[in-house]
Design a protein around this motif. Structure first.
Motif, PDB file in Angstrom:
ATOM      1  N   THR A 127      -9.853   1.055 -10.665  1.00  9.18           N
ATOM      2  CA  THR A 127      -8.398   0.761 -11.007  1.00  9.18           C
ATOM      3  C   THR A 127      -7.706   1.975 -11.466  1.00  9.18           C
ATOM      4  O   THR A 127      -8.365   2.979 -11.945  1.00  9.18           O
TER       5      THR A 127
ATOM      6  N   GLY B  87      -6.995   1.281  -3.033  1.00  9.48           N
ATOM      7  CA  GLY B  87      -7.328   0.389  -1.738  1.00  9.48           C
ATOM      8  C   GLY B  87      -8.344   1.147  -0.915  1.00  9.48           C
ATOM      9  O   GLY B  87      -9.113   0.595  -0.203  1.00  9.48           O
ATOM     10  N   TRP B  88      -8.081   2.394  -0.877  1.00 11.61           N
ATOM     11  CA  TRP B  88      -8.694   3.426   0.156  1.00 11.61           C
ATOM     12  C   TRP B  88      -8.877   4.671  -0.655  1.00 11.61           C
ATOM     13  O   TRP B  88      -7.919   5.147  -1.271  1.00 11.61           O
TER      14      TRP B  88
ATOM     15  N   VAL C  53     -13.023   3.815   1.064  1.00 14.14           N
ATOM     16  CA  VAL C  53     -14.155   2.889   0.737  1.00 14.14           C
ATOM     17  C   VAL C  53     -14.807   3.481  -0.489  1.00 14.14           C
ATOM     18  O   VAL C  53     -15.200   2.581  -1.494  1.00 14.14           O
ATOM     19  N   SER C  54     -15.092   4.639  -0.733  1.00 11.10           N
ATOM     20  CA  SER C  54     -15.979   5.150  -1.898  1.00 11.10           C
ATOM     21  C   SER C  54     -15.189   4.767  -3.132  1.00 11.10           C
ATOM     22  O   SER C  54     -15.577   4.943  -4.233  1.00 11.10           O
ATOM     23  N   ARG C  55     -14.093   4.791  -3.225  1.00  9.75           N
ATOM     24  CA  ARG C  55     -13.099   4.507  -4.426  1.00  9.75           C
ATOM     25  C   ARG C  55     -12.541   3.035  -4.561  1.00  9.75           C
ATOM     26  O   ARG C  55     -11.678   2.753  -5.550  1.00  9.75           O
ATOM     27  N   TRP C  56     -12.964   2.131  -3.821  1.00 11.85           N
ATOM     28  CA  TRP C  56     -12.819   0.638  -4.075  1.00 11.85           C
ATOM     29  C   TRP C  56     -12.931   0.372  -5.179  1.00 11.85           C
ATOM     30  O   TRP C  56     -14.065   0.623  -5.867  1.00 11.85           O
ATOM     31  N   GLY C  57     -12.344  -0.566  -5.760  1.00 16.35           N
ATOM     32  CA  GLY C  57     -12.452  -1.091  -6.982  1.00 16.35           C
ATOM     33  C   GLY C  57     -12.083  -0.361  -8.303  1.00 16.35           C
ATOM     34  O   GLY C  57     -12.199  -0.878  -9.372  1.00 16.35           O
TER      35      GLY C  57
ATOM     36  N   PRO D 101       0.785  -1.090  -0.112  1.00 10.69           N
ATOM     37  CA  PRO D 101      -0.097  -0.118   0.047  1.00 10.69           C
ATOM     38  C   PRO D 101       0.822   1.240  -0.105  1.00 10.69           C
ATOM     39  O   PRO D 101       2.057   1.290   0.712  1.00 10.69           O
TER      40      PRO D 101
ATOM     41  N   TRP E  30      -4.217  -0.650  -8.456  1.00 14.74           N
ATOM     42  CA  TRP E  30      -5.574  -0.643  -7.829  1.00 14.74           C
ATOM     43  C   TRP E  30      -5.733   0.670  -6.569  1.00 14.74           C
ATOM     44  O   TRP E  30      -4.511   0.840  -6.126  1.00 14.74           O
TER      45      TRP E  30
ATOM     46  N   ASP F  95      -5.576   9.005  -0.755  1.00 18.81           N
ATOM     47  CA  ASP F  95      -5.835   7.868  -1.387  1.00 18.81           C
ATOM     48  C   ASP F  95      -4.899   6.632  -1.061  1.00 18.81           C
ATOM     49  O   ASP F  95      -3.476   7.195  -0.942  1.00 18.81           O
ATOM     50  N   ARG F  96      -4.925   5.638  -0.908  1.00 17.16           N
ATOM     51  CA  ARG F  96      -3.994   4.545  -0.638  1.00 17.16           C
ATOM     52  C   ARG F  96      -4.139   3.768  -1.936  1.00 17.16           C
ATOM     53  O   ARG F  96      -5.046   2.969  -2.081  1.00 17.16           O
TER      54      ARG F  96
END
Length: 257
Positions: free
Chosen positions: A244, A235-236, A238-242, A68, A233, A84-85
């Motif tokens: 790419t 990873g953080w 949550v609103s930006r999970w997934g 991360p 990706w 962002d992470r």
């Protein structure tokens, strides 16, 4: 008399025996359950060992597979935002593959973007490095995240008559640029040496990248061996999970396109 005495003895002994057995069994069972429950609970030593093992596993995963990486600046907006992470794929270039144009990479800028850092306290450096590797601390001051614009052998020019960057004579389509930014206000014409990369941020007006080191040793080029991995990706949060990291920026010509 004997019969009455016997009945009397039975009367005193039978209830006592009958009532005593359940009480004795209950107490023994309760003590057994309590003992087993206490033994099942982890001790503080077990908790410490478990914590150390989990941390060691995460550090191994971070060092060799996925790390991360906390985004500390606006240089890669809108693709990556402050806080962002991103999860950096360390296996992307581990088996002979090379960074390609348009990919977002994390690299160690020592010797290209920054000078060799001064010696630091080894314990403090270890703690900071571990926190950074786990994604809970600020990244190292020598680590950077940028987009690959040119690879070894590419001729990169800014800019053509329409204000676009050209790679090997072909204009680069850059849909990832920050709204309102131009591809570059700094003109340049370079040929990327083999084994190195020309990298730039998506928020060109807020990014210190290869353009800012043109007159320095190395000319702003990043050695491929200094690339830590590819940012694949988010990873953080949550609103930006997934979400790419878009690679975009296809170009024509030689090199890895």
């Amino acid at each position: 008399m004997d019969t009455e005495a016997e009945l009397t003895r039975r009367g005193h002994s039978s209830p006592g025996t009958g009532e005593g057995r359940p009480r004795s069994a209950f107490r023994g069972s309760a003590r057994g359950l309590a003992g087993r429950g206490l033994r099942a609970l982890p001790t503080w030593r077990g908790a410490v060992v478990l914590g150390v093992l989990c941390t060691a596993f995460l550090l191994l995963l971070s060092n060799f597979v996925v790390q991360p990486f906390l985004i500390p600046s606006r240089s890669m907006e809108p693709t990556l935002r402050v806080g962002d992470r991103v999860l950096v794929n360390k296996l992307a270039y581990r088996f002979g593959d090379q960074p390609r144009r348009g990919e977002v990479v994390v690299f160690d800028g020592t010797g290209s973007f920054v000078r060799e850092p001064a010696a630091v306290d080894p314990v403090a450096g270890l703690v900071r490095g571990a926190a950074s590797a786990l994604g809970i601390g600020e990244p190292s001051e020598t680590d950077f995240v940028k987009r690959v614009i040119g690879v070894g052998g590419d001729a990169v020019v800014c800019c053509d008559a329409e204000g676009r960057i050209e790679v090997n004579g072909a204009p680069v389509d850059e849909p990832y640029l920050y709204p309102g930014d131009t591809p570059s206000k700094v003109p340049f014409r370079i040929v990327v040496p083999l084994g190195t990369l020309w990298v730039m941020g998506d928020h060109r007006s807020q990014s210190r990248d290869s353009r800012d080191h043109l007159g320095e040793p190395g000319g702003g080029m990043v050695p491929v061996e200094k690339v830590i991995g590819r940012a694949d990706w988010i990873g953080w949060p949550v609103s930006r999970w997934g979400a790419t990291v878009p690679r975009g920026g296809g170009t024509a010509g030689g090199g890895h396109g």
